[in-house]
Design a protein around this motif. Structure first.
Motif, mmCIF file in Angstrom:
data_model
loop_
_atom_site.group_PDB
_atom_site.id
_atom_site.type_symbol
_atom_site.label_atom_id
_atom_site.label_comp_id
_atom_site.label_asym_id
_atom_site.label_seq_id
_atom_site.Cartn_x
_atom_site.Cartn_y
_atom_site.Cartn_z
ATOM 1 N N LEU A 126 11.649 -2.544 0.446
ATOM 2 C CA LEU A 126 10.312 -2.354 -0.115
ATOM 3 C C LEU A 126 10.020 -0.869 -0.256
ATOM 4 O O LEU A 126 10.271 -0.080 0.663
ATOM 5 N N SER A 127 9.469 -0.473 -1.400
ATOM 6 C CA SER A 127 9.001 0.895 -1.545
ATOM 7 C C SER A 127 7.742 1.070 -0.702
ATOM 8 O O SER A 127 7.104 0.101 -0.278
ATOM 9 N N PHE A 128 7.345 2.326 -0.466
ATOM 10 C CA PHE A 128 6.098 2.555 0.263
ATOM 11 C C PHE A 128 4.915 1.956 -0.492
ATOM 12 O O PHE A 128 4.000 1.389 0.114
ATOM 13 N N ALA A 129 4.928 2.087 -1.811
ATOM 14 C CA ALA A 129 3.826 1.551 -2.614
ATOM 15 C C ALA A 129 3.749 0.034 -2.490
ATOM 16 O O ALA A 129 2.662 -0.538 -2.342
ATOM 17 N N GLU A 130 4.898 -0.638 -2.557
ATOM 18 C CA GLU A 130 4.911 -2.098 -2.410
ATOM 19 C C GLU A 130 4.467 -2.507 -1.019
ATOM 20 O O GLU A 130 3.668 -3.429 -0.850
ATOM 21 N N ALA A 131 4.972 -1.806 -0.008
ATOM 22 C CA ALA A 131 4.630 -2.147 1.375
ATOM 23 C C ALA A 131 3.145 -1.985 1.639
ATOM 24 O O ALA A 131 2.544 -2.768 2.386
ATOM 25 N N ALA A 132 2.521 -0.982 1.014
ATOM 26 C CA ALA A 132 1.097 -0.725 1.246
ATOM 27 C C ALA A 132 0.211 -1.834 0.697
ATOM 28 O O ALA A 132 -0.949 -1.965 1.103
ATOM 29 N N CYS A 133 0.731 -2.655 -0.205
ATOM 30 C CA CYS A 133 -0.062 -3.749 -0.787
ATOM 31 C C CYS A 133 -0.209 -4.938 0.154
ATOM 32 O O CYS A 133 -1.067 -5.800 -0.069
ATOM 33 N N LEU A 134 0.621 -5.014 1.181
ATOM 34 C CA LEU A 134 0.779 -6.270 1.908
ATOM 35 C C LEU A 134 -0.245 -6.568 2.995
ATOM 36 O O LEU A 134 -0.644 -7.734 3.156
ATOM 37 N N PRO A 135 -0.718 -5.600 3.783
ATOM 38 C CA PRO A 135 -1.465 -5.972 4.990
ATOM 39 C C PRO A 135 -2.826 -6.617 4.799
ATOM 40 O O PRO A 135 -3.346 -7.213 5.744
ATOM 41 N N THR A 136 -3.454 -6.504 3.640
ATOM 42 C CA THR A 136 -4.757 -7.145 3.457
ATOM 43 C C THR A 136 -4.689 -8.245 2.404
ATOM 44 O O THR A 136 -4.703 -9.424 2.729
ATOM 45 N N ALA A 137 -4.598 -7.900 1.127
ATOM 46 C CA ALA A 137 -4.658 -8.919 0.072
ATOM 47 C C ALA A 137 -3.475 -9.882 0.134
ATOM 48 O O ALA A 137 -3.655 -11.109 0.111
ATOM 49 N N TRP A 138 -2.267 -9.354 0.202
ATOM 50 C CA TRP A 138 -1.097 -10.233 0.218
ATOM 51 C C TRP A 138 -1.032 -11.041 1.508
ATOM 52 O O TRP A 138 -0.658 -12.211 1.502
ATOM 53 N N LEU A 139 -1.430 -10.435 2.604
ATOM 54 C CA LEU A 139 -1.436 -11.163 3.869
ATOM 55 C C LEU A 139 -2.505 -12.253 3.861
ATOM 56 O O LEU A 139 -2.297 -13.345 4.399
ATOM 57 N N THR A 140 -3.643 -11.976 3.233
ATOM 58 C CA THR A 140 -4.685 -12.995 3.091
ATOM 59 C C THR A 140 -4.162 -14.190 2.311
ATOM 60 O O THR A 140 -4.361 -15.345 2.697
#
Length: 325
Positions: A126-140
């Motif tokens: 995962l790129s840093f940009a992709e990883a940063a998307c995950l903890p809120t919206a994607w995790l929800t």
């Protein structure tokens, strides 16, 4: 350090309360780690903070942002789990549990400090940009689909409001898990893009589905509530984690809910274990977050304005330092 923060809240035009400039760097704290942020993702939570939801004037100025990926003090590439004190880690006695930007400064900054327990290794794929998307919206979306809905491979799901971060994540994750995914959007272009992401069909809001579904992923609220209830099969599950169009639908649909034995399930704070499960799912399936825009942090106001207008499709991400890799 450079940061983007809320200086005023509750204004008639909320974005007028947004500022960027120098803020104090985080101070060392026992049990906490300092992270050099490489990418941070924007969420509706940040807009609500500017409107004064979950944030009070006595906590200003508050650096916004709940999601980040970066490098810790030992050189490890990490993702930040944004709930501080979910199991008591890193909090002083009597200090309340919260999400970043409520009591603790957020991620739209060159450096942040969080409890060391809140750090999760970033997968190398995962790129840093992709990883940063995950903890809120994607995790929800992950929690709504796989913890709350009860739908399994071969089942069907309706995702309301294609375009937002949670909705796009639910389409991608649902497709990868073998679900038959339907989506809705007011915009024809977004409906087309939803199909490109894996929806079998994307319809206008309120349009009757070809079949009733096992579950509905609901983040829109009042505007789509009746359609969500009517789209479910008997015994189906409506999972709700937001109400961007308001939380008071014109019709509660109570008769339909009890007569058809529909389950209404709320979903809010996901766990660190679920974040690790999401990372494993991404690694196994190869799915990646949908990024609408990748902007330098000093253009944060542009990203906020795009989300506020509703024109985005997927995540708005801010980069810091060298381009995220």
């Amino acid at each position: 350090m450079f940061a983007v923060y809320a200086a005023e809240i509750g204004l008639r035009e909320p974005l007028r309360g947004l500022r960027q400039g120098e803020r104090p760097a985080p101070r060392p704290r026992p049990g906490w780690s300092r992270i050099d942020v490489r990418a941070a993702a924007l969420n509706h939570h940040d807009l609500w903070s500017l409107r004064g939801v979950g944030l009070t004037p006595d906590r200003l100025p508050m650096i916004l942002g709940t999601d980040a990926a970066g490098v810790d003090e030992d050189g490890n590439e990490v993702i930040v789990y944004p709930v501080i004190g979910l199991t008591g880690h890193g909090l002083a006695p009597g200090e309340p549990r919260s999400i970043l930007t409520e009591h603790h400064q957020g991620t739209f900054a060159e450096h942040i400090s969080v409890p060391t327990w809140n750090l999760v290794p970033k997968p190398p794929g995962l790129s840093f940009a992709e990883a940063a998307c995950l903890p809120t919206a994607w995790l929800t979306a992950y929690r709504m689909l796989f913890t709350k809905s009860g739908v399994r491979a071969g089942g069907s799901v309706l995702v309301q409001g294609a375009g937002g971060g949670v909705a796009t994540a639910a389409i991608v994750l649902g497709k990868a898990a073998g679900l038959r995914v339907f989506a809705t959007s007011r915009d024809e272009t977004r409906r087309r893009r939803a199909v490109e992401l894996g929806a079998v069909e994307a319809l206008a809001p309120g349009q009757r589905l070809p079949q009733q579904v096992d579950a509905v992923i609901e983040t829109v609220g009042a505007a789509t509530w009746s359609h969500s209830v009517k789209s479910l099969r008997r015994g189906g599950t409506l999972v709700i984690s937001g109400a961007t169009s308001g939380d008071r639908p014109a019709h509660a649909e109570l008769t339909r809910i009890f007569y058809r034995e529909i389950n209404v399930v709320g979903s809010t704070v996901a766990t660190k274990d679920e974040l690790e499960g999401l990372l494993s799912f991404c690694a196994t399936t190869g799915v990646r977050p949908v990024i609408d825009q990748l902007l330098p942090l000093d253009r944060a106001h542009e990203g906020f304005a795009r989300m506020d207008s509703g024109e985005h499709f997927g995540k708005v991400v801010f980069r810091l330092g060298a381009a995220p890799g």
